[in-house]
Design a protein around this motif. Structure first.
Motif, PDB file in Angstrom:
ATOM      1  N   LEU A  35       0.841  -1.214   0.000  1.00  0.00           N
ATOM      2  CA  LEU A  35       0.000   0.000   0.000  1.00  0.00           C
ATOM      3  C   LEU A  35       0.874   1.263   0.000  1.00  0.00           C
ATOM      4  O   LEU A  35       0.572   2.237  -0.689  1.00  0.00           O
ATOM      5  CB  LEU A  35      -0.935   0.007   1.217  1.00  0.00           C
ATOM      6  N   ILE A  36       1.956   1.189   0.762  1.00  0.00           N
ATOM      7  CA  ILE A  36       2.873   2.333   0.817  1.00  0.00           C
ATOM      8  C   ILE A  36       3.501   2.573  -0.563  1.00  0.00           C
ATOM      9  O   ILE A  36       3.641   3.710  -1.012  1.00  0.00           O
ATOM     10  CB  ILE A  36       3.965   2.101   1.880  1.00  0.00           C
ATOM     11  N   ARG A  37       3.846   1.474  -1.238  1.00  0.00           N
ATOM     12  CA  ARG A  37       4.445   1.608  -2.564  1.00  0.00           C
ATOM     13  C   ARG A  37       3.473   2.270  -3.542  1.00  0.00           C
ATOM     14  O   ARG A  37       3.871   3.068  -4.394  1.00  0.00           O
ATOM     15  CB  ARG A  37       4.858   0.227  -3.092  1.00  0.00           C
ATOM     16  N   VAL A  77      12.254   4.959   5.186  1.00  0.00           N
ATOM     17  CA  VAL A  77      13.446   4.200   4.766  1.00  0.00           C
ATOM     18  C   VAL A  77      14.023   3.441   5.959  1.00  0.00           C
ATOM     19  O   VAL A  77      14.342   2.238   5.876  1.00  0.00           O
ATOM     20  CB  VAL A  77      14.513   5.147   4.157  1.00  0.00           C
ATOM     21  N   PHE A  78      14.142   4.127   7.076  1.00  0.00           N
ATOM     22  CA  PHE A  78      14.693   3.514   8.294  1.00  0.00           C
ATOM     23  C   PHE A  78      13.805   2.368   8.762  1.00  0.00           C
ATOM     24  O   PHE A  78      14.291   1.297   9.161  1.00  0.00           O
ATOM     25  CB  PHE A  78      14.799   4.596   9.375  1.00  0.00           C
ATOM     26  N   LEU A  79      12.480   2.581   8.689  1.00  0.00           N
ATOM     27  CA  LEU A  79      11.544   1.552   9.136  1.00  0.00           C
ATOM     28  C   LEU A  79      11.541   0.352   8.189  1.00  0.00           C
ATOM     29  O   LEU A  79      11.426  -0.806   8.632  1.00  0.00           O
ATOM     30  CB  LEU A  79      10.138   2.154   9.232  1.00  0.00           C
ATOM     31  N   ALA A  80      11.681   0.606   6.880  1.00  0.00           N
ATOM     32  CA  ALA A  80      11.696  -0.496   5.899  1.00  0.00           C
ATOM     33  C   ALA A  80      12.882  -1.417   6.152  1.00  0.00           C
ATOM     34  O   ALA A  80      12.772  -2.647   5.998  1.00  0.00           O
ATOM     35  CB  ALA A  80      11.739   0.072   4.482  1.00  0.00           C
ATOM     36  N   ARG A  81      13.982  -0.854   6.550  1.00  0.00           N
ATOM     37  CA  ARG A  81      15.169  -1.682   6.843  1.00  0.00           C
ATOM     38  C   ARG A  81      14.914  -2.565   8.055  1.00  0.00           C
ATOM     39  O   ARG A  81      15.380  -3.707   8.111  1.00  0.00           O
ATOM     40  CB  ARG A  81      16.374  -0.775   7.075  1.00  0.00           C
ATOM     41  N   LYS A  82      14.159  -2.057   9.029  1.00  0.00           N
ATOM     42  CA  LYS A  82      13.824  -2.862  10.197  1.00  0.00           C
ATOM     43  C   LYS A  82      12.950  -4.056   9.826  1.00  0.00           C
ATOM     44  O   LYS A  82      12.999  -5.109  10.485  1.00  0.00           O
ATOM     45  CB  LYS A  82      13.070  -2.023  11.229  1.00  0.00           C
ATOM     46  N   CYS A  83      12.119  -3.849   8.812  1.00  0.00           N
ATOM     47  CA  CYS A  83      11.173  -4.900   8.423  1.00  0.00           C
ATOM     48  C   CYS A  83      11.775  -5.899   7.421  1.00  0.00           C
ATOM     49  O   CYS A  83      11.060  -6.738   6.861  1.00  0.00           O
ATOM     50  CB  CYS A  83       9.925  -4.270   7.802  1.00  0.00           C
ATOM     51  N   GLN A  84      13.091  -5.823   7.187  1.00  0.00           N
ATOM     52  CA  GLN A  84      13.721  -6.723   6.222  1.00  0.00           C
ATOM     53  C   GLN A  84      14.162  -8.032   6.859  1.00  0.00           C
ATOM     54  O   GLN A  84      14.660  -8.928   6.179  1.00  0.00           O
ATOM     55  CB  GLN A  84      14.917  -6.017   5.553  1.00  0.00           C
ATOM     56  N   THR A  85      13.979  -8.149   8.175  1.00  0.00           N
ATOM     57  CA  THR A  85      14.284  -9.412   8.867  1.00  0.00           C
ATOM     58  C   THR A  85      13.043  -9.862   9.616  1.00  0.00           C
ATOM     59  O   THR A  85      12.256  -9.037  10.089  1.00  0.00           O
ATOM     60  CB  THR A  85      15.432  -9.209   9.867  1.00  0.00           C
ATOM     61  N   PRO A  86      12.871 -11.163   9.753  1.00  0.00           N
ATOM     62  CA  PRO A  86      11.680 -11.665  10.463  1.00  0.00           C
ATOM     63  C   PRO A  86      11.688 -11.284  11.938  1.00  0.00           C
ATOM     64  O   PRO A  86      10.635 -11.164  12.560  1.00  0.00           O
ATOM     65  CB  PRO A  86      11.779 -13.182  10.296  1.00  0.00           C
ATOM     66  N   ASN A  87      12.865 -11.095  12.508  1.00  0.00           N
ATOM     67  CA  ASN A  87      12.959 -10.756  13.933  1.00  0.00           C
ATOM     68  C   ASN A  87      12.861  -9.242  14.128  1.00  0.00           C
ATOM     69  O   ASN A  87      13.811  -8.514  13.832  1.00  0.00           O
ATOM     70  CB  ASN A  87      14.295 -11.268  14.501  1.00  0.00           C
ATOM     71  N   LEU A  88      11.716  -8.819  14.588  1.00  0.00           N
ATOM     72  CA  LEU A  88      11.476  -7.392  14.784  1.00  0.00           C
ATOM     73  C   LEU A  88      11.947  -6.999  16.182  1.00  0.00           C
ATOM     74  O   LEU A  88      11.376  -7.425  17.190  1.00  0.00           O
ATOM     75  CB  LEU A  88       9.984  -7.086  14.619  1.00  0.00           C
ATOM     76  N   THR A  89      13.029  -6.230  16.237  1.00  0.00           N
ATOM     77  CA  THR A  89      13.662  -5.916  17.526  1.00  0.00           C
ATOM     78  C   THR A  89      12.754  -5.128  18.463  1.00  0.00           C
ATOM     79  O   THR A  89      12.875  -5.233  19.688  1.00  0.00           O
ATOM     80  CB  THR A  89      14.945  -5.104  17.282  1.00  0.00           C
ATOM     81  N   SER A  97       2.413  -0.604  14.286  1.00  0.00           N
ATOM     82  CA  SER A  97       1.907   0.751  14.533  1.00  0.00           C
ATOM     83  C   SER A  97       2.727   1.797  13.781  1.00  0.00           C
ATOM     84  O   SER A  97       2.179   2.747  13.206  1.00  0.00           O
ATOM     85  CB  SER A  97       1.927   1.049  16.038  1.00  0.00           C
ATOM     86  N   ASP A  98       4.052   1.599  13.753  1.00  0.00           N
ATOM     87  CA  ASP A  98       4.929   2.533  13.043  1.00  0.00           C
ATOM     88  C   ASP A  98       4.675   2.496  11.540  1.00  0.00           C
ATOM     89  O   ASP A  98       4.679   3.535  10.868  1.00  0.00           O
ATOM     90  CB  ASP A  98       6.398   2.202  13.327  1.00  0.00           C
ATOM     91  N   VAL A  99       4.446   1.283  11.025  1.00  0.00           N
ATOM     92  CA  VAL A  99       4.159   1.155   9.592  1.00  0.00           C
ATOM     93  C   VAL A  99       2.841   1.843   9.251  1.00  0.00           C
ATOM     94  O   VAL A  99       2.731   2.560   8.244  1.00  0.00           O
ATOM     95  CB  VAL A  99       4.123  -0.333   9.175  1.00  0.00           C
ATOM     96  N   ASP A 100       1.834   1.641  10.103  1.00  0.00           N
ATOM     97  CA  ASP A 100       0.528   2.297   9.891  1.00  0.00           C
ATOM     98  C   ASP A 100       0.678   3.814   9.924  1.00  0.00           C
ATOM     99  O   ASP A 100       0.029   4.541   9.154  1.00  0.00           O
ATOM    100  CB  ASP A 100      -0.475   1.864  10.964  1.00  0.00           C
ATOM    101  N   ALA A 104      -0.215   6.445   6.957  1.00  0.00           N
ATOM    102  CA  ALA A 104      -1.141   7.568   7.174  1.00  0.00           C
ATOM    103  C   ALA A 104      -0.486   8.897   6.777  1.00  0.00           C
ATOM    104  O   ALA A 104      -1.121   9.762   6.161  1.00  0.00           O
ATOM    105  CB  ALA A 104      -1.589   7.611   8.632  1.00  0.00           C
ATOM    106  N   LYS A 105       0.799   9.069   7.142  1.00  0.00           N
ATOM    107  CA  LYS A 105       1.507  10.309   6.793  1.00  0.00           C
ATOM    108  C   LYS A 105       1.628  10.472   5.284  1.00  0.00           C
ATOM    109  O   LYS A 105       1.399  11.557   4.744  1.00  0.00           O
ATOM    110  CB  LYS A 105       2.900  10.312   7.417  1.00  0.00           C
ATOM    111  N   LEU A 106       1.991   9.387   4.589  1.00  0.00           N
ATOM    112  CA  LEU A 106       2.129   9.473   3.135  1.00  0.00           C
ATOM    113  C   LEU A 106       0.787   9.739   2.459  1.00  0.00           C
ATOM    114  O   LEU A 106       0.711  10.487   1.467  1.00  0.00           O
ATOM    115  CB  LEU A 106       2.754   8.182   2.592  1.00  0.00           C
ATOM    116  N   ASP A 107      -0.254   9.135   3.003  1.00  0.00           N
ATOM    117  CA  ASP A 107      -1.596   9.388   2.476  1.00  0.00           C
ATOM    118  C   ASP A 107      -1.947  10.872   2.624  1.00  0.00           C
ATOM    119  O   ASP A 107      -2.504  11.493   1.714  1.00  0.00           O
ATOM    120  CB  ASP A 107      -2.618   8.517   3.208  1.00  0.00           C
ATOM    121  N   ARG A 108      -1.608  11.432   3.809  1.00  0.00           N
ATOM    122  CA  ARG A 108      -1.860  12.851   4.056  1.00  0.00           C
ATOM    123  C   ARG A 108      -1.052  13.737   3.102  1.00  0.00           C
ATOM    124  O   ARG A 108      -1.546  14.738   2.575  1.00  0.00           O
ATOM    125  CB  ARG A 108      -1.494  13.182   5.502  1.00  0.00           C
TER     126      ARG A 108
END
Length: 519
Positions: A35-37, A77-89, A97-100, A104-108
């Motif tokens: 959706l972000i893309r 960009v920073f958040l996408a890198r976090k989501c590139q591994t299955p283990n979410l620190t 919540s951060d992805v949502d 929302a910000k991009l939609d705005r």
């Protein structure tokens, strides 16, 4: 177009491309990143549109938006890198919540960019001197403020609203220009604001628009959405907001559809509360809305159900006292509107009987002696409406309305004299009132004076009717002829005034033609 390295559009484009590359590698929340893309595709097109406007990077509004976009893209960009591994620190829920939030910000940003591009504020046209250029300057400022009201921070929107109010207050032409630029739909949407301050200022702006006749239709076109917002302000807004809402509702309540909606949504109850406890100014405007509603007979039942008569009689009573003391404008205005409203209500026999039972007639005597012309006229018209049957005519006569009306026959204003004549023409249909009228010699002399064709804009049928009711008295006939009625009546007969020939014949048959009428 060549773009410098530090150009905010270039910065945003670079971050956007970086984010697209990172999204390809994400492992968590792939659906949300898809959706972000899609949002990024829209944003990419809009950044290209910004680049087509040479003045876009010089426009403060556009710069603020571009910086916000860059900041959001950097976070993404920073958040996408976090989501590139299955283990979410930071844990699944927090990351989701951060992805949502990013989505929302991009939609705005996409919506804000669309508004900014379509607004025309990025055209960067140069305005030269002259009256037409002044109008164009107002158009440009209106477009800019309307855009600022839709995008950016709450603080920025609040500042834009302050500037808009100043612009609208300058003159009616500014209001018309702002309306033509599309300010009304934006204002209506802002009535949903969670900020009480913003909502209050928005109501003030809408009330200003409602005061310009050529712009009212745009407000009316907003229909029930606007009405519902304004009615909610009546229920829970500040005193200032309630007053401004009443101003707007006065402009909207002339149509039967809107009047019915106000009546069915509890508007009458809210307006009556303002009449009881509001400021003098808000009381006048609230009574003005009620007066508009009272024109429609089908809404009359709502007035009875809400016990409106007692409230309005009370308003008339308090207004009378203030008006007699010092004629302060707001109390006088509320008194005038309250009495005029009651006059409209009196045209309904059911409500008229309620008025009589609630001692409104006693108040009318006080109001007829008021020193304010408009108030006296409204009171005299109320007497006319209430005199629909013998019972109410008798009660009004016994309460003492005849003498003040006779005094009004000598008023300086034609409207004053006509209103008194109209009221008396109905009251003297009752024999007891006729006797009171005959005893006061001023009544006949003043009524005869109203027959003078030189007095224009005064309906002659009312004085003719009054004199016709007493012509059978020998004493009154002498007074009528001695006051010069025959000369006036001959001219009125030539003018085909109703009842003039019959009255003239009534005087002639009594063999008083030997008495020379005074010219």
């Amino acid at each position: 177009m060549k773009i410098a390295e530090n150009d905010p559009i270039n910065v945003s484009n670079q971050l956007l491309q970086s984010l697209l590359e990172e999204i390809i590698q994400v492992q968590a929340f792939k659906g949300k990143w898809a959706l972000i893309r899609a949002k990024l595709s829209d944003l990419h097109s809009q950044l290209a549109d910004f680049a087509d406007f040479p003045a876009s990077t010089c426009n403060p509004l556009c710069l603020d938006l571009l910086h916000s976009i860059s900041h959001s893209l950097s976070d993404a960009v920073f958040l996408a890198r976090k989501c590139q591994t299955p283990n979410l620190t930071e844990g699944k829920l927090r990351t989701q919540s951060d992805v949502d939030s990013v989505l929302a910000k991009l939609d705005r940003h996409v919506k804000d960019s669309d508004i900014l591009i379509k607004s025309g504020v990025l055209q960067g046209s140069v305005v030269s001197g002259g009256s037409s250029s002044k109008r164009e300057a107002v158009r440009a400022e209106s477009r800019n403020l309307i855009t600022r009201l839709q995008i950016g921070s709450n603080e920025g929107k609040n500042s834009a609203m302050d500037s808009l109010l100043v612009l609208l207050q300058e003159d009616d032409k500014n209001v018309m220009i702002a309306v033509a630029q599309g300010v009304v739909p934006v204002l209506v949407r802002l009535l949903d604001s969670s900020s009480l301050e913003m909502k209050e200022k928005t109501v003030a702006a809408i009330s200003r628009v409602s005061m310009v006749d050529s712009s009212k239709h745009v407000l009316i076109a907003e229909g029930l959405l606007l009405l519902n917002h304004l009615l909610r302000v009546l229920e829970s807004g500040s005193g200032f907001a309630k007053e401004k809402a009443c101003v707007a509702l006065q402009a909207l309540s002339f149509s039967k559809e809107n009047a019915r909606a106000i009546g069915s949504r509890g508007g009458i109850s809210s307006l009556l509360e303002i009449c009881q406890a509001g400021t003098p100014g808000s009381q006048a405007f609230a009574a003005g809305v009620l007066r508009n509603l009272a024109v429609f007979e089908e809404i009359g039942e709502n007035f009875i159900e809400e016990n409106a008569v007692l409230v309005l009689v009370g308003l008339a009573a308090s207004g009378t006292a203030l008006a007699q003391e010092n004629a302060i404008a707001p109390p006088v205005r509320s008194l005038e509107v309250a009495v005029d409203l009651l006059r409209h209500l009196a045209s309904s026999q059911v409500i008229a009987e309620k008025l009589v039972s609630d001692l409104f007639i006693v108040r009318l005597v006080e109001v007829l002696n008021c020193g304010v012309l408009a108030v006296r006229i409204a009171a005299a018209m109320a007497v006319y409406e209430l005199g629909f049957n013998t019972k109410t005519r008798k009660e009004m006569g016994e309460c003492g309305v005849i003498i003040p009306l006779i005094e009004m026959l000598d008023g300086k204003a034609v409207e004053d004299r006509e209103a008194a004549g109209k009221a008396l023409s109905r009251l003297v249909l009752y024999a007891g009132n006729k006797r009171i009228f005959r005893k006061d010699e001023r009544g006949i002399v003043s009524t005869v004076q109203l027959l003078d064709p030189l007095i224009q804009n005064l309906d002659k049928k009312y004085p003719v009717s009054i004199l016709a009711s007493v012509v059978h008295s020998k004493k009154c006939r002498k007074q009528i002829i001695a006051a010069g009625a025959c000369v006036h009546l001959k001219k009125l007969v030539e003018m085909n005034i109703d009842g003039a020939k019959k009255l003239l014949d009534g005087l002639g048959r009594r063999k008083f033609w030997g008495v020379f009428a005074r010219p």
